[in-house]
Design an enzyme around this catalytic site. Structure first.
Site, PDB file in Angstrom:
ATOM      1  CB  CYS A  56      -0.981  -0.042   1.180  1.00  0.00           C
ATOM      2  SG  CYS A  56      -2.378   1.025   0.937  1.00  0.00           S
ATOM      3  NE  ARG A  93      -9.204   5.328   3.146  1.00  0.00           N
ATOM      4  CZ  ARG A  93      -7.960   5.826   2.941  1.00  0.00           C
ATOM      5  NH1 ARG A  93      -7.803   7.089   2.653  1.00  0.00           N
ATOM      6  NH2 ARG A  93      -6.891   5.060   3.016  1.00  0.00           N
ATOM      7  CG  HIS A 143      -3.277  -3.322   4.269  1.00  0.00           C
ATOM      8  ND1 HIS A 143      -2.096  -2.834   4.780  1.00  0.00           N
ATOM      9  CD2 HIS A 143      -3.829  -2.306   3.559  1.00  0.00           C
ATOM     10  CE1 HIS A 143      -1.952  -1.563   4.407  1.00  0.00           C
ATOM     11  NE2 HIS A 143      -2.973  -1.218   3.670  1.00  0.00           N
TER      12      HIS A 143
END
Ligand code: GLN
Length: 261
Positions: free
Chosen positions: A96, A130, A195
């Protein structure tokens, strides 16, 4: 003869979003199960490192605020060593925010553009939405990867020969929510938004990184002999449960007949 690898963990305190350090633990454990010692060395703000020592370099993800400090630090203290490590084909895994900073730049919503290291031919611009949720990918060899993504950055791959996405998106957003691709791989450098931590639920990717590092350090025959298969029943069960979750989460919620009442 004992076998060991050295993993440099960059910014373990600043870039550890969603427990990305779990990737380091997974690599260390899978090495240990094969009798290989993974020597883990933290490299923090204000520190440089010797690229000759590195077999694997790991950098996690973090919020924009941490990324500003890390971007400045990378350019001030680690740029030369990271470039040398990339040229010497050190295995790298960046998650990320770390992934974004291996590229040319990350342009956040507010503030100026954060310069990256350009070891990956990618660039990132923060989008208005997002991109959050469980994500599943299919790799070129047909295997799958699972994780969790949470980023506003939209990453785009350049034209560098040999640069490929890590996978195509089966469920989730991926690099930018448009291309249907996720991550970027160039030689031994891997960048991804996954993640989770990523590696505990994706044992084949852990082994891919370990094998590449062993080949680079000890040569192919010895590396292959060291990387005996492990029984991954638990890891595979977690992997398949995460695939299911990613697909379930992305299907439009079935409205029940009575939902209107
Ligand atoms: N701050 C970056 C973004 O929002 C990276 C986030 C992260 O590392 N999860 O895109």
């Amino acid at each position: 003869m004992s076998f060991s690898l050295t993993l440099l963990h960059l910014y373990p305190h600043e870039l550890n979003m969603y427990g990305d350090r779990g990737n380091v633990l997974a690599l260390a454990q899978r090495a240990l199960w094969r009798g290989i010692t993974l020597d883990i060395r933290p490299v923090g703000l204000g520190e440089d490192f010797d690229p000759e020592l590195a077999d694997i370099i790991f950098i996690g993800g973090g919020q924009d605020a941490q990324q500003i400090a890390v971007s400045e630090d990378l350019l001030a203290f680690k740029q030369k060593s990271m470039s040398q490590a990339a040229q010497q084909k050190v295995v790298m895994l960046a998650i990320c925010g770390g992934y974004q900073l291996l590229g040319h730049y990350y342009k956040p919503h507010q503030g100026s553009e954060l310069r990256g290291l350009s070891v990956l031919d990618v660039y990132t611009i923060a989008g208005t939405k997002r991109l959050i949720g469980n994500i599943a990918l299919r790799r070129e060899d047909g295997t799958t990867l699972v994780g969790f993504e949470n980023h506003s950055g939209q990453t785009f791959l350049g034209q560098q020969k040999g640069l490929t996405p890590l996978g195509t998106v089966l469920a989730g957003y991926g690099n930018n929510g448009q291309s249907g691709e996720e991550g970027a791989v160039f030689e031994n450098i891997y960048g991804t938004y996954l993640h989770g931590a990523l590696l505990p639920k994706n044992p084949a990717l852990s082994d891919e990184l370990l094998l590449k590092a062993l080949i680079r350090r000890y040569g192919h025959p010895k590396a292959s002999a060291l990387m005996r298969p492990l029984s991954d029943a638990l890891e595979q069960a977690a992997h398949h449960a995460a695939i299911e979750l990613a697909h379930r989460q992305r299907r439009p919620q079935r409205r029940s007949f009575f939902s209107g009442f």
